[in-house]
Design a protein around this motif. Structure first.
Motif, mmCIF file in Angstrom:
data_model
loop_
_atom_site.group_PDB
_atom_site.id
_atom_site.type_symbol
_atom_site.label_atom_id
_atom_site.label_comp_id
_atom_site.label_asym_id
_atom_site.label_seq_id
_atom_site.Cartn_x
_atom_site.Cartn_y
_atom_site.Cartn_z
ATOM 1 N N GLY A 112 -54.296 -33.545 14.137
ATOM 2 C CA GLY A 112 -52.902 -33.464 14.179
ATOM 3 C C GLY A 112 -52.084 -32.810 15.622
ATOM 4 O O GLY A 112 -52.821 -33.196 16.757
ATOM 5 N N GLU A 113 -51.276 -32.293 15.412
ATOM 6 C CA GLU A 113 -50.499 -31.703 16.731
ATOM 7 C C GLU A 113 -49.910 -30.348 16.518
ATOM 8 O O GLU A 113 -49.844 -29.856 15.182
ATOM 9 N N ALA A 114 -49.589 -29.708 17.351
ATOM 10 C CA ALA A 114 -48.930 -28.141 17.195
ATOM 11 C C ALA A 114 -47.815 -28.118 18.353
ATOM 12 O O ALA A 114 -47.907 -28.738 19.231
ATOM 13 N N SER A 115 -46.770 -27.351 17.774
ATOM 14 C CA SER A 115 -45.475 -27.233 18.651
ATOM 15 C C SER A 115 -45.188 -25.857 18.361
ATOM 16 O O SER A 115 -45.138 -25.472 17.014
ATOM 17 N N GLY A 116 -44.410 -25.381 19.276
ATOM 18 C CA GLY A 116 -43.573 -24.102 18.995
ATOM 19 C C GLY A 116 -43.636 -23.344 20.228
ATOM 20 O O GLY A 116 -43.687 -23.815 21.301
ATOM 21 N N VAL A 117 -44.028 -22.061 20.431
ATOM 22 C CA VAL A 117 -44.023 -20.850 21.350
ATOM 23 C C VAL A 117 -45.174 -20.407 21.534
ATOM 24 O O VAL A 117 -46.077 -19.988 20.576
ATOM 25 N N GLY A 118 -45.632 -20.398 22.768
ATOM 26 C CA GLY A 118 -46.774 -19.635 23.154
ATOM 27 C C GLY A 118 -46.847 -18.021 23.107
ATOM 28 O O GLY A 118 -45.681 -17.462 22.848
ATOM 29 N N ASP A 119 -47.742 -17.449 23.474
ATOM 30 C CA ASP A 119 -47.838 -16.159 23.611
ATOM 31 C C ASP A 119 -47.124 -15.458 24.944
ATOM 32 O O ASP A 119 -47.134 -16.044 26.051
ATOM 33 N N LEU A 120 -46.123 -14.479 24.576
ATOM 34 C CA LEU A 120 -45.411 -13.958 25.573
ATOM 35 C C LEU A 120 -46.234 -12.988 26.679
ATOM 36 O O LEU A 120 -47.181 -12.636 26.234
ATOM 37 N N ILE A 121 -46.040 -13.271 27.968
ATOM 38 C CA ILE A 121 -46.785 -12.643 29.027
ATOM 39 C C ILE A 121 -45.737 -11.754 29.728
ATOM 40 O O ILE A 121 -44.841 -12.108 30.301
ATOM 41 N N VAL A 122 -46.364 -10.641 29.789
ATOM 42 C CA VAL A 122 -45.665 -9.591 30.609
ATOM 43 C C VAL A 122 -46.618 -9.296 32.211
ATOM 44 O O VAL A 122 -47.872 -9.301 31.764
ATOM 45 N N ALA A 123 -45.995 -9.075 33.170
ATOM 46 C CA ALA A 123 -46.714 -8.670 34.271
ATOM 47 C C ALA A 123 -46.036 -8.076 35.513
ATOM 48 O O ALA A 123 -44.695 -7.670 35.510
ATOM 49 N N ALA A 124 -46.391 -7.530 36.522
ATOM 50 C CA ALA A 124 -45.776 -7.076 37.638
ATOM 51 C C ALA A 124 -47.008 -6.889 38.558
ATOM 52 O O ALA A 124 -47.809 -6.364 38.778
ATOM 53 N N THR A 125 -46.602 -7.534 39.940
ATOM 54 C CA THR A 125 -47.123 -7.554 41.016
ATOM 55 C C THR A 125 -46.934 -6.319 41.873
ATOM 56 O O THR A 125 -45.779 -6.102 42.177
ATOM 57 N N VAL A 126 -47.941 -5.568 42.610
ATOM 58 C CA VAL A 126 -47.720 -4.841 43.471
ATOM 59 C C VAL A 126 -48.175 -4.996 44.894
ATOM 60 O O VAL A 126 -49.523 -5.423 44.914
#
Length: 296
Positions: A112-126
């Motif tokens: 079949g198929e899947a649709s929706g929202v993926g996992d939220l990613i939080v980040a910060a470059t130094v």
């Protein structure tokens, strides 16, 4: 003890790897050339990505499986970034929110198929090196994936992974000439467990993955560049209830494209590429990435 036969185990692991890798650019944590450029304090950035990939062949231990195995993905990512200072260093707290659709094709169409929202990613470059005059930058970024995306343990395909992940990435940019720039990026990804894998509530684990990326950019004009890049990924093996799936993979790929600031604060980026070699998993026959970015 739960046990899969070799074919079931290999396919289950390969399908999982293929499905979860499409929630982000590809395979591991791809970047676009120029991403490790430090922008001035106070700059805000909003980007919208659109990515389409076709996969028409499936490999196990370097052998292409006979049959028609396909997996297509249409994925978008909304990304917000804010550049500020932490002491003497520029940092950029940000979020990335994937969304889209996965669709199995051919002999796998029954998935079949899947649709929706993926996992939220939080980040910060130094940025530990920030030298605009010499076009030289070096930054380190932790990316934390939160298990917030669409996930149904009864489905073979999901946009969410139902597990935490941490990617530690470092990027270096160096201007080689007035027009030519080199980007080098490396990362390692660590995986938490998915303890709700399949309808049987099994536990899925995965070894760490690694990736190296290199890009060259040539500025045709101050606002338009041509770019090309290659990457190599080593994807960690998965296991279910302690039974190894044998799905660790090495993946090589290329991409070519352009970046164009068609206004002083708005850029269109487009790249096209495909996998050069895959020993385990789906091979991408074609990938088109688009990005619209605005600074404010």
């Amino acid at each position: 003890m739960f046990k899969l036969n070799p074919i079931q185990s290999g396919l289950k692991g390969l399908l999982l790897s293929a499905a979860v890798s499409t929630a982000l650019p590809a395979h591991a944590l791809d970047v676009d050339a120029g991403d490790y450029t430090a922008l001035p304090e106070g700059t805000r950035l909003l980007a919208l990505y659109g990515q389409y990939a076709e996969r028409d062949s499936l490999y196990i231990n370097n052998d292409k499986l006979a049959g028609d195995y396909g997996l297509d993905s249409q994925v978008g990512i909304l990304r917000g970034v804010y550049y500020t200072k932490l002491g003497d260093y520029i940092v950029d707290p940000q979020f990335l929110l994937p969304f889209g659709k996965l669709e199995a094709e051919g002999d796998l169409s029954g998935l079949g198929e899947a649709s929706g929202v993926g996992d939220l990613i939080v980040a910060a470059t130094v940025w530990l090196v920030n030298n605009p005059q010499e076009k030289e930058y070096f930054g380190v970024t932790p990316f934390l994936y939160l298990p917030t995306g669409s996930y149904d343990k009864g489905d073979a395909l999901n946009l969410g992974e139902n597990r935490y992940k941490l990617t530690m990435q470092a990027g270096y940019i160096k201007g080689l000439t007035d027009k030519l720039t080199l980007d080098l990026v490396g990362d390692v990804t660590f995986y938490g467990d998915n303890d709700d894998f399949t309808a049987a509530n099994l536990t899925l684990e995965q070894d760490a993955s690694y990736q190296l990326q290199a890009y060259l950019r040539y500025n045709v004009t101050p606002t338009f560049d041509l770019r090309a890049g290659v990457s190599k990924s080593w994807i960690g093996e998965t296991s279910v209830e302690g039974v190894d799936n044998g799905d660790d993979a090495e993946i090589s790929k290329y991409q070519v494209g352009f970046g164009w600031f068609f206004t002083p604060t708005t850029q269109l980026l487009a790249t096209y590429g495909s996998d050069l070699s895959v020993d385990n998993g789906f091979k991408e026959d074609a990938r088109l990435n688009l990005r619209l970015l605005t600074l404010f």
